[in-house]
Motif scaffolding. Structure first.
Motif, PDB file in Angstrom:
ATOM      1  N   GLU A  51      36.929  34.319   0.482  1.00 40.85           N
ATOM      2  CA  GLU A  51      37.625  34.728  -0.745  1.00 40.85           C
ATOM      3  C   GLU A  51      39.043  34.181  -0.725  1.00 40.85           C
ATOM      4  N   GLY A  52      39.570  33.894  -1.906  1.00 43.65           N
ATOM      5  CA  GLY A  52      40.957  33.468  -2.031  1.00 43.65           C
ATOM      6  C   GLY A  52      41.191  31.984  -1.861  1.00 43.65           C
ATOM      7  N   ARG A  53      40.143  31.205  -1.942  1.00 42.78           N
ATOM      8  CA  ARG A  53      40.234  29.752  -1.732  1.00 42.78           C
ATOM      9  C   ARG A  53      41.268  29.086  -2.637  1.00 42.78           C
ATOM     10  N   LYS A  54      41.367  29.537  -3.882  1.00 40.78           N
ATOM     11  CA  LYS A  54      42.294  28.918  -4.833  1.00 40.78           C
ATOM     12  C   LYS A  54      43.752  29.185  -4.503  1.00 40.78           C
ATOM     13  N   SER A  55      44.011  30.185  -3.669  1.00 43.96           N
ATOM     14  CA  SER A  55      45.375  30.498  -3.270  1.00 43.96           C
ATOM     15  C   SER A  55      45.880  29.559  -2.172  1.00 43.96           C
ATOM     16  N   LEU A  56      44.967  28.860  -1.519  1.00 41.80           N
ATOM     17  CA  LEU A  56      45.347  27.956  -0.432  1.00 41.80           C
ATOM     18  C   LEU A  56      45.849  26.629  -0.977  1.00 41.80           C
ATOM     19  N   SER A  57      46.554  25.893  -0.121  1.00 39.55           N
ATOM     20  CA  SER A  57      47.026  24.562  -0.494  1.00 39.55           C
ATOM     21  C   SER A  57      45.838  23.649  -0.800  1.00 39.55           C
TER      22      SER A  57
END
Length: 98
Positions: A51-57
């Protein structure tokens, strides 16, 4: 400050935005392989981002090329040494075969 959930242990820690997942996972006291010290040479810090892949660079060309050479890669794959935490919480799965 984003929360980092580390599976399979289920440990949840506060992590600083801008640090790599590798740094955050190690700071949480979790064991993660990393033979090349973050130089995208080995691929041993291969993890799944649940979860949260889009928050990563954004994935860079060098990381993508290294992932292409690793067995067991999926659309959830990242190299922990290359993925920088953003402002949202992230859940990762440490891989036993990495």
């Amino acid at each position: 400050m984003p929360k980092l959930t580390i599976m399979p242990s289920g440990k949840i820690v506060d992590a600083e935005s801008g640090v790599t997942l590798l740094e955050a996972i190690a700071a949480a006291g979790e064991k993660i392989n990393h033979k090349c010290d973050g130089n995208v040479d080995c691929g041993t810090c291969h993890i799944f981002v649940i979860e949260g892949r889009k928050s990563l660079s954004k994935m860079q060309r060098s990381e993508n090329a290294k992932l292409d050479s690793i067995v067991g890669v999926s659309s959830k794959s990242r190299l922990a040494c290359q993925a920088l935490l953003g402002s949202e919480s992230v859940t990762v799965e440490l891989l036993s075969f990495a």
